[in-house]
Design a protein around this motif. Structure first.
Motif, PDB file in Angstrom:
ATOM      1  N   ASN A 286       0.204  13.245   1.430  1.00 52.77           N
ATOM      2  CA  ASN A 286      -0.199  12.017   2.114  1.00 52.77           C
ATOM      3  C   ASN A 286      -1.688  11.752   1.949  1.00 52.77           C
ATOM      4  O   ASN A 286      -2.109  10.600   1.845  1.00 52.77           O
ATOM      5  CB  ASN A 286       0.171  12.089   3.595  1.00 52.77           C
ATOM      6  N   ARG A 290      -3.031   8.402   0.411  1.00 49.36           N
ATOM      7  CA  ARG A 290      -3.933   7.552   1.191  1.00 49.36           C
ATOM      8  C   ARG A 290      -5.090   7.043   0.316  1.00 49.36           C
ATOM      9  O   ARG A 290      -5.517   5.901   0.422  1.00 49.36           O
ATOM     10  CB  ARG A 290      -4.459   8.361   2.375  1.00 49.36           C
ATOM     11  N   ILE A 293      -4.041   4.077  -1.618  1.00 50.64           N
ATOM     12  CA  ILE A 293      -3.958   2.867  -0.799  1.00 50.64           C
ATOM     13  C   ILE A 293      -5.359   2.353  -0.470  1.00 50.64           C
ATOM     14  O   ILE A 293      -5.588   1.148  -0.403  1.00 50.64           O
ATOM     15  CB  ILE A 293      -3.132   3.141   0.471  1.00 50.64           C
ATOM     16  N   LEU A 296      -6.990  -0.424  -2.185  1.00 54.61           N
ATOM     17  CA  LEU A 296      -6.565  -1.787  -1.849  1.00 54.61           C
ATOM     18  C   LEU A 296      -7.108  -2.222  -0.495  1.00 54.61           C
ATOM     19  O   LEU A 296      -6.634  -3.188   0.090  1.00 54.61           O
ATOM     20  CB  LEU A 296      -5.029  -1.863  -1.834  1.00 54.61           C
ATOM     21  N   MET A 297      -8.110  -1.510  -0.003  1.00 53.79           N
ATOM     22  CA  MET A 297      -8.621  -1.824   1.345  1.00 53.79           C
ATOM     23  C   MET A 297     -10.075  -2.260   1.302  1.00 53.79           C
ATOM     24  O   MET A 297     -10.791  -1.936   0.387  1.00 53.79           O
ATOM     25  CB  MET A 297      -8.485  -0.604   2.255  1.00 53.79           C
TER      26      MET A 297
ATOM     27  N   ARG B 198      -8.228  -1.341   9.937  1.00 52.76           N
ATOM     28  CA  ARG B 198      -8.320  -2.024   8.637  1.00 52.76           C
ATOM     29  C   ARG B 198      -6.949  -1.991   7.977  1.00 52.76           C
ATOM     30  O   ARG B 198      -6.215  -1.025   8.097  1.00 52.76           O
ATOM     31  CB  ARG B 198      -9.334  -1.327   7.736  1.00 52.76           C
ATOM     32  N   PHE B 199      -6.653  -3.056   7.245  1.00 56.16           N
ATOM     33  CA  PHE B 199      -5.375  -3.146   6.552  1.00 56.16           C
ATOM     34  C   PHE B 199      -5.603  -3.176   5.047  1.00 56.16           C
ATOM     35  O   PHE B 199      -6.694  -3.522   4.591  1.00 56.16           O
ATOM     36  CB  PHE B 199      -4.618  -4.393   7.023  1.00 56.16           C
ATOM     37  N   ALA B 200      -4.574  -2.815   4.315  1.00 62.53           N
ATOM     38  CA  ALA B 200      -4.652  -2.900   2.857  1.00 62.53           C
ATOM     39  C   ALA B 200      -4.018  -4.216   2.418  1.00 62.53           C
ATOM     40  O   ALA B 200      -3.165  -4.757   3.120  1.00 62.53           O
ATOM     41  CB  ALA B 200      -3.924  -1.724   2.224  1.00 62.53           C
ATOM     42  N   VAL B 201      -4.433  -4.719   1.283  1.00 59.30           N
ATOM     43  CA  VAL B 201      -3.814  -5.915   0.719  1.00 59.30           C
ATOM     44  C   VAL B 201      -3.012  -5.454  -0.495  1.00 59.30           C
ATOM     45  O   VAL B 201      -3.570  -4.928  -1.459  1.00 59.30           O
ATOM     46  CB  VAL B 201      -4.871  -6.951   0.303  1.00 59.30           C
ATOM     47  N   MET B 202      -1.709  -5.649  -0.438  1.00 57.64           N
ATOM     48  CA  MET B 202      -0.837  -5.028  -1.440  1.00 57.64           C
ATOM     49  C   MET B 202       0.194  -6.017  -1.958  1.00 57.64           C
ATOM     50  O   MET B 202       0.643  -6.894  -1.215  1.00 57.64           O
ATOM     51  CB  MET B 202      -0.129  -3.832  -0.783  1.00 57.64           C
ATOM     52  N   PRO B 377      -1.713   0.833   6.336  1.00 60.63           N
ATOM     53  CA  PRO B 377      -1.702   2.021   5.477  1.00 60.63           C
ATOM     54  C   PRO B 377      -0.990   3.211   6.116  1.00 60.63           C
ATOM     55  O   PRO B 377      -0.478   4.078   5.403  1.00 60.63           O
ATOM     56  CB  PRO B 377      -3.183   2.329   5.249  1.00 60.63           C
ATOM     57  N   ASP B 378      -0.915   3.231   7.449  1.00 63.04           N
ATOM     58  CA  ASP B 378      -0.260   4.363   8.110  1.00 63.04           C
ATOM     59  C   ASP B 378       1.256   4.343   7.956  1.00 63.04           C
ATOM     60  O   ASP B 378       1.924   5.321   8.284  1.00 63.04           O
ATOM     61  CB  ASP B 378      -0.600   4.368   9.606  1.00 63.04           C
ATOM     62  N   PHE B 380       2.784   4.208   5.142  1.00 63.10           N
ATOM     63  CA  PHE B 380       3.162   4.729   3.818  1.00 63.10           C
ATOM     64  C   PHE B 380       3.180   6.253   3.867  1.00 63.10           C
ATOM     65  O   PHE B 380       2.139   6.896   3.929  1.00 63.10           O
ATOM     66  CB  PHE B 380       2.200   4.226   2.744  1.00 63.10           C
ATOM     67  N   ASP B 381       4.373   6.800   3.857  1.00 61.50           N
ATOM     68  CA  ASP B 381       4.526   8.253   3.935  1.00 61.50           C
ATOM     69  C   ASP B 381       4.952   8.780   2.560  1.00 61.50           C
ATOM     70  O   ASP B 381       6.059   8.512   2.105  1.00 61.50           O
ATOM     71  CB  ASP B 381       5.571   8.598   4.997  1.00 61.50           C
TER      72      ASP B 381
END
Lengths: 297, 605
Positions: A286, A290, A293, A296-297, B198-202, B377-378, B380-381
């Motif tokens: 993870n 992370r 990801i 993309l932040m 904060r968020f990711a843009v995907m 983002p949390d 996504f496991d």
């Protein structure tokens, strides 16, 4: 390529399925020579994968004791490529006929050479479609009467050796299934070549090709090594490859690049940087995920 | 009236840098805790033409491109001409006075915001694309958002190019921001930036790539084809670092055969394509079914038939996927419903492909694969549920039994040995074969063994169906109408249901993810309790409705379809439901008909 510590004989590569080819079919010679080549090179059978397409000749994996994949018409090269890239420790041999490799699968042949994966490609070239009972093939000579060309073939045959040379193939050979000892030697060199190696084999169809018979070949065949051909000479290789059908049919090693291109598994950074893909651990943590990801932040 | 959500449209030509302007804006908003859904309507040209990127911004996650336009950022004359009439009262249009010479009359209540970009930044004379940065700065001011959002994105984007470039871009944005503050009215809205999270843009395609990484994929193989190329680009950009071999062969036939070869040798290999490429792959998909080699292909649908409209969305390949290849063979077809599911689906289907030794087709579409949205983002496991290879033999085992690769078992699944393992040699053949792999195709006839082997393979489908979670009804049980969709339309249908509620119509939803095998019994049970059933899908012929009817014997009361290239907006579904309930139409064929969507035929006849 690992070698076995115990002695291996051609029969160790013989499956318990008897070939269902017509009596006298050239493909028997192709099979026997391949079994002999693998035994001589001491490759353990379970480390060999023979991948074929569809056609009489593509039934070969069933008669050869090893891992086999009898796939789709024209597609042995991409399947073999996938297998070899996934597990570079295997010896991967792609086989098929002239319709399979030079007709429906031609683009894979050219791109396979360009891609230069470490494969041996054996084409059983009988200049006819046998399994479908005798239609014209991409290597049928002009004028040949077949079920689909009753008035004679009005198209010229493809020249696979010249194509292979032009595409950059570093090992180009041709054999004759009527001379299995000679053929086995070609196979050994092709398997040992690191990169894409072509062995085109004249393998007569005794049932549907009444033109290019064993006798027809025997009258014309000339061994390149006996006439002093230098296989490192590209221009000479092209000149020999041009000869087909009129007077002389050369067999042997046409070309062996003295400075061969490295195979794909040495050039692809992922493949080159570790063990075979299939032997690498899978998945990520993870924390590693992370980070991806966070891009993309 | 202050708006709860704002739809921003950025219009320009290909080459104007819309994508990077959109990326900057989206990232800035996401970093400030706002949520967005962005969809780009583009065309198949590299320079010129018209491109229309819409970003819908809200405090809660939007699930579709929305219905309206509030703010227009026009990067050229055409964009202003086209989209100005669409702007809602209270909205605004931003443009560069150097690029736009003729200003059409604005609709009532729409604020025109001309920005003299050349006066605000010296860079403009050398680099006209800086206008995007200036206008994004101005937009931020007019939405009353804190400038730090834009600043932080420009800093991280240009950090590699040095402080000078950073300062130059931040300066340009700041100049736009200040000019707008000084000269225009800010738009009243309830957007609440500055949240901690904060968020990711995907995009969906990026989520597929991440899912593949989590699934332990070691090879990705693809031929370029819009709209699937995003997966290829992501994998190629990350492959070397992650140890994933990425190959681009000569055509999709090679792609599929290579992918199957790699999976056969024991790695997890994935491929991706769109409908045209998938058409070339289908014979080999059947091979995977016959030789029982697992395989996963992401098929990102675009508007067909044939070359169709390469940059437009559609759900028109369901029948192609379902009917891929000759004969009957077991397969799984899954249509993820949102970006999170794009990620989850890849992990899930690789385990299922391995367990059942079958090919899997993941049906996405341009909308799902290419739209951007904010994601948590949390959620996504990468470690759960873990990698399960099923009955895979990678080491020799002395049990004294002969090995039959295609041994007949109750579930139809036979232990699979990969090449290289001593003692398990066999041939995997596309011809019909017996349990030991030996061909039975060339014997005179063998009905008994043929039947046995067909049933062995097809039996997997029953076990697979039982393992897959059946669809659920979302929303109130006693609703006036049930909307049935599949895949990517999940979000827009959900929003339409909310809008219908405000109009006094209660609706619920069944959104199908697993298309083959289909949960016929379970779906029939749900729909038998529905007062009205309406199927919503992004194609002409109602492919899903036909599948539904064949699997459940349910004839829907109405259909809402769209095949004009643009995705559904909630209003299309709302209007369609009303027409069907009023008995006006049985099949409602939607159209995106605002003036901005219209074009003249490009060349005079």
């Amino acid at each position: 390529m690992a070698t076995a510590t115990v002695e291996l004989k051609p029969k160790d590569y013989k499956s318990n399925v008897p070939p269902d080819w017509c009596p006298g079919c050239g493909d028997f010679g192709v099979l026997n020579a391949l079994q002999r080549a693998c035994a001589d090179l001491k490759i353990p059978p379970h480390e060999v994968v023979v991948v074929s397409g569809i056609g009489c000749s593509s039934n070969l994996p069933g008669f050869f004791k090893a891992y086999g994949l009898h796939g789709l018409h024209g597609r042995p090269i991409p399947v073999a490529t996938g297998i070899k890239l996934a597990n570079k420790d295997l010896t991967v041999i792609a086989t098929g006929g002239d319709g399979d490799g030079y007709g429906i699968g031609l683009s894979h042949f050219i791109h396979g050479i360009r891609r230069n994966v470490d494969l041996t490609y054996i084409v059983m070239n009988n200049q006819i479609y046998g399994l479908t009972t005798g239609q014209v093939s991409p290597t049928s000579l002009a004028g040949m009467q077949t079920k689909s060309t009753p008035s004679g073939n009005v198209e010229e045959p493809i020249n696979p050796l010249m194509l292979a040379l032009a595409a950059g193939c570093d090992f180009v050979a041709r054999g004759f299934s009527g001379d299995t000892k000679h053929l086995a030697e070609l196979y050994k060199q092709a398997i040992q070549h690191r990169g894409f190696a072509l062995v085109d084999v004249f393998s007569p169809c005794v049932t549907f090709n009444k033109y290019n018979t064993y006798d027809w070949f025997r009258q014309r065949i000339v061994k390149l090594e006996e006439k002093g051909h230098d296989p490192t000479d590209f221009v000479a290789a092209m000149q020999e490859a041009r000869k087909m059908g009129d007077g002389e049919v050369p067999i042997g090693v046409f070309y062996r690049n003295p400075n061969p291109r490295p195979p794909l598994d040495e050039r692809d950074p992922v493949l080159a940087s570790g063990p075979a893909l299939v032997k690498r651990p899978m998945g990520i943590t993870n924390a590693e995920g992370r980070k991806l990801i966070e891009e993309l932040m | 009236m202050a708006l709860d959500e704002v739809v921003v449209g950025i219009g320009g030509a290909a080459g104007d840098g819309i994508a990077s302007a959109g990326d900057t804006l989206a990232l800035a908003l996401a970093r400030q805790g706002l949520k967005l859904y962005a969809y780009n309507s583009y065309q198949s040209v590299i320079r010129g033409g018209h491109i229309w990127l819409r970003l819908r911004i809200a405090n809660e996650q939007p699930l579709s491109p929305g219905n309206v336009l509030n703010c227009l950022v026009a990067l050229n004359q055409e964009s202003l001409d086209r989209h100005l009439p669409e702007i809602q009262p209270g909205g605004l249009a931003l443009f560069n006075t150097h690029r736009v010479k003729r200003v059409p009359e604005a609709p009532d209540g729409v604020q025109l915001c001309p920005v003299p970009v050349p006066d605000l930044t010296e860079v403009y004379t050398k680099l006209q694309v800086i206008q995007n940065t200036v206008l994004i700065g101005a937009l931020y001011a007019l939405l009353d958002l804190p400038f730090e959002g834009v600043e932080s994105v420009l800093e991280s984007t240009f950090a590699r190019k040095g402080q000078k470039v950073v300062d130059l871009n931040v300066g340009a944005a700041k100049a736009g921001y200040e000019y707008a503050k000084a000269n225009f009215r800010t738009m009243e809205n309830n957007l609440k930036p500055g949240q901690d999270k904060r968020f990711a843009v995907m995009t969906g395609n990026e989520a597929f790539g991440l899912g593949a990484v989590a699934a332990g994929v070691r090879m990705y193989i693809a031929y370029p084809m819009t709209p699937a190329s995003g997966i290829l680009h992501w994998m190629a950009a990350h492959g070397e670092k992650l140890g994933i071999c990425v190959r681009q062969p000569e055509d999709e036939i090679a792609v599929m055969n290579m992918t199957i070869g790699a999976n056969h040798a024991g790695v997890r290999a994935m491929c991706g394509t769109s409908g045209g490429g998938f058409a070339l792959m289908t014979e080999a998909v059947g091979m995977a079914g016959m030789i029982e080699t697992p395989m996963v292909c992401v098929e990102v649908q675009r508007a067909g038939p044939s070359t169709g409209v390469p940059t437009k969305t559609e759900q028109g390949d369901l029948f192609q996927a379902k009917g891929a290849g000759q004969g009957d063979y077991p397969k799984l077809i899954v249509a993820p419903r949102n970006v999170y599911e794009c990620f989850e689906t890849i992990k899930e289907v690789f385990n299922l492909a391995d367990k059942y030794q079958i090919p899997v087709i993941v049906l996405s579409d341009l909308l799902l694969s290419e739209h951007h949205e904010t994601v948590d983002p949390d959620r996504f496991d990468f470690e759960s549920p873990g990698i399960d290879r099923g009955e895979l033999i990678t080491e020799p085992e002395e049990n004294g039994q002969p090995y039959y690769r295609y041994k007949v078992t109750e579930t139809g699944v036979s232990p699979r040995a990969i090449p290289g393992v001593p003692g398990y040699m066999h041939v995997a053949a596309t011809d019909e074969h017996d349990e030991d792999g030996v061909l039975i195709s060339d014997v005179y006839t063998d009905p008994t063994r043929r039947k046995k082997m067909m049933e062995k393979r097809m039996r997997k489908m029953e076990y697979l169906r039982k393992e897959l979670p059946p669809p659920q009804l979302e929303g109130p049980e006693d609703a006036d109408v049930t909307l049935v969709g599949w895949g990517s339309t999940w979000g827009v249908i959900k929003e339409a249901i909310q809008a219908l509620k405000e109009d006094g119509i209660t609706a619920n939803q069944v959104q199908i993810k697993y298309l083959v095998p289909f949960h016929g019994k379970e779906v029939a049970e749900i729909l038998s309790r529905s007062k009205k059933v309406i199927v919503v899908e992004n194609n002409y012929d109602g492919q899903f409705a036909r599948l539904l009817r064949s699997e459940t014997l349910i004839k829907p009361d109405g259909h809402i379809r769209k095949y004009d290239g643009e995705p559904f907006e909630p209003k299309h579904i709302v209007a369609g439901v009303k027409k069907i309930l009023a008995g006006e139409e049985e099949i409602v064929r939607c159209l995106s008909e605002e003036p901005g969507w219209r074009t003249e035929h490009p060349y005079p006849v």
